[in-house]
Scaffold this motif. Structure first.
Motif, PDB file in Angstrom:
ATOM      1  N   HIS A 178       0.839  -1.191   0.000  1.00 33.92           N
ATOM      2  CA  HIS A 178       0.000   0.000   0.000  1.00 33.92           C
ATOM      3  C   HIS A 178       0.875   1.242   0.000  1.00 33.92           C
ATOM      4  N   LEU A 179       0.353   2.288  -0.621  1.00 33.29           N
ATOM      5  CA  LEU A 179       1.103   3.542  -0.713  1.00 33.29           C
ATOM      6  C   LEU A 179       0.358   4.614   0.080  1.00 33.29           C
ATOM      7  N   LEU A 180       1.046   5.169   1.097  1.00 32.17           N
ATOM      8  CA  LEU A 180       0.412   6.210   1.898  1.00 32.17           C
ATOM      9  C   LEU A 180       0.284   7.485   1.055  1.00 32.17           C
ATOM     10  N   GLU A 230      -9.369  -7.104   2.826  1.00 31.74           N
ATOM     11  CA  GLU A 230      -8.562  -6.260   3.707  1.00 31.74           C
ATOM     12  C   GLU A 230      -9.393  -5.111   4.257  1.00 31.74           C
ATOM     13  N   ASN A 231      -8.881  -4.519   5.338  1.00 31.16           N
ATOM     14  CA  ASN A 231      -9.528  -3.332   5.903  1.00 31.16           C
ATOM     15  C   ASN A 231      -8.925  -2.072   5.294  1.00 31.16           C
ATOM     16  N   PHE A 232      -9.764  -1.063   5.159  1.00 34.17           N
ATOM     17  CA  PHE A 232      -9.302   0.219   4.618  1.00 34.17           C
ATOM     18  C   PHE A 232      -9.786   1.361   5.516  1.00 34.17           C
ATOM     19  N   ASP A 233      -8.880   2.268   5.838  1.00 31.90           N
ATOM     20  CA  ASP A 233      -9.254   3.438   6.626  1.00 31.90           C
ATOM     21  C   ASP A 233      -9.855   4.502   5.715  1.00 31.90           C
ATOM     22  N   THR A 250     -14.887  11.912   1.049  1.00 34.86           N
ATOM     23  CA  THR A 250     -14.059  10.928   1.749  1.00 34.86           C
ATOM     24  C   THR A 250     -12.983  10.387   0.810  1.00 34.86           C
ATOM     25  N   LEU A 251     -11.957   9.770   1.391  1.00 31.55           N
ATOM     26  CA  LEU A 251     -10.963   9.059   0.593  1.00 31.55           C
ATOM     27  C   LEU A 251     -10.394   7.917   1.411  1.00 31.55           C
ATOM     28  N   ILE A 252      -9.835   6.905   0.701  1.00 36.14           N
ATOM     29  CA  ILE A 252      -9.163   5.824   1.419  1.00 36.14           C
ATOM     30  C   ILE A 252      -7.677   6.152   1.482  1.00 36.14           C
ATOM     31  N   ASN A 253      -7.041   5.741   2.567  1.00 41.84           N
ATOM     32  CA  ASN A 253      -5.613   5.958   2.724  1.00 41.84           C
ATOM     33  C   ASN A 253      -5.086   4.929   3.723  1.00 41.84           C
ATOM     34  N   PRO A 254      -4.032   4.153   3.376  1.00 31.91           N
ATOM     35  CA  PRO A 254      -3.294   4.181   2.112  1.00 31.91           C
ATOM     36  C   PRO A 254      -4.070   3.506   0.971  1.00 31.91           C
ATOM     37  N   VAL A 255      -3.633   3.777  -0.263  1.00 29.58           N
ATOM     38  CA  VAL A 255      -4.244   3.182  -1.456  1.00 29.58           C
ATOM     39  C   VAL A 255      -3.368   2.001  -1.899  1.00 29.58           C
ATOM     40  N   PRO A 256      -3.974   0.826  -2.197  1.00 26.37           N
ATOM     41  CA  PRO A 256      -3.161  -0.298  -2.675  1.00 26.37           C
ATOM     42  C   PRO A 256      -2.376   0.082  -3.936  1.00 26.37           C
ATOM     43  N   VAL A 257      -1.114  -0.348  -4.001  1.00 26.31           N
ATOM     44  CA  VAL A 257      -0.290  -0.036  -5.174  1.00 26.31           C
ATOM     45  C   VAL A 257      -0.881  -0.696  -6.413  1.00 26.31           C
TER      46      VAL A 257
END
Ligand SMILES: [Zn+2]
Length: 295
Positions: free
Chosen positions: A4-6, A33-36, A46-53
């Motif tokens: 994942h890329l922060l 997987e869990n996503f913040d 809203t956005l997810i972070n980190p984003v899977p590479v």
């Protein structure tokens, strides 16, 4: 565990700081997987972070291509989208549909006298579109730019914009490639939906990590403004069915039986009429028209 890329801790649309809101689990294809989920302190997008590479692994077997009578039904179901284009752009328009999927909308638009082009990343979907629209489907905006295609009167993104990792950069590219006469229609889940506030991490339209972000009306207005565009909310009768989708399609939907799929669909159809009453800033999904002033 995927790499994942922060990303930046600022809103993808208005660039204001974001703060952690909730955590959700991937309920679709790909690793569970869990996503913040972070929320913008200014526009509440809203956005997810980190984003899977490698986002590609969350799209394996994502697209289905309807066949036979199912295809005909799916093409017919695009009538509300056609009504939006006919009303806000015109009949016999040239349309570039971004993220065309199996191609039901471009097929419907072609049948109704529009000149259609498609951008689609999935190879099997492109092959399906090639059959009825030979030579008019490409993989991405760069490939489109290299071709000598007609200038589109409108670029359409039906539930596609929220999949784009850098929405500001995408609109900048559209601004650079196309003249100011080209309009943009964007239909997206609404980050300020009242159902999202109730269902939170279980809201199906959250759909992390495929939905990298969810925009609010203010978020769309901000990102449009950053690219010299003006955004206004327009009406599409499909918004009611997408709202009912929130109630019928929650939870893990991978590998479910045909019977469960049919039951979900029936629930969606039964609830849809109630959501025709849903309007305004807290609606489940929203459709926007983006236009530019001539320079
Ligand atoms: Zn924002």
């Amino acid at each position: 565990m995927q790499e994942h890329l922060l990303g930046p801790m600022t809103c993808l649309l208005c660039d204001a700081p974001v703060k952690k809101w909730l955590t959700t689990t991937n309920g679709g294809v790909g690793p569970k997987e869990n996503f913040d989920i972070f929320q913008c302190t200014n526009c509440f997008s809203t956005l997810i972070n980190p984003v899977p590479v490698n986002l590609g692994i969350y799209y394996l077997d994502y697209h289905s291509i309807p066949k036979g009578s199912n295809w005909k039904r799916a093409v017919k179901a695009c009538k509300n989208r056609l009504a939006v284009v006919n009303g806000y752009v015109g009949k016999s328009a040239s349309i570039l549909d971004v993220g065309a999927g199996s191609g039901t909308f471009v097929a419907a638009a072609s049948e109704n006298g529009h000149l259609t082009f498609a951008i689609e990343q999935d190879k099997s979907c492109r092959e399906n579109i090639e059959v009825f629209m030979p030579g008019r489907v490409v993989e991405d905006l760069f490939a489109y730019d290299k071709k000598d295609f007609a200038v589109p009167d409108v670029v359409t993104l039906w539930h596609v914009f929220e999949h784009i990792p850098d929405p500001n950069d995408f609109l900048a590219q559209v601004s650079r490639i196309f003249p100011t006469t080209t309009k943009i229609i964007i239909e997206v889940p609404n980050a300020q939906s009242w159902l999202f506030k109730i269902m939170r991490s279980r809201w199906p339209h959250l759909d992390a990590p495929r939905h990298v972000f969810l925009p609010s009306k203010k978020g769309i207005e901000c990102v449009a403004q950053r690219n010299g565009m003006r955004a206004s909310r327009i009406r599409n009768r499909d918004n009611a069915a997408w709202a009912a989708f929130s109630l019928s399609h929650f939870g893990n939907r991978v590998g479910e039986s045909r019977l469960v799929q049919i039951c979900r669909r029936i629930v969606q159809i039964l609830f849809t009429p109630f959501f025709f009453l849903e309007t305004g800033i807290q609606s489940s999904t929203s459709t926007y028209l983006l236009v530019r002033d001539p320079k």
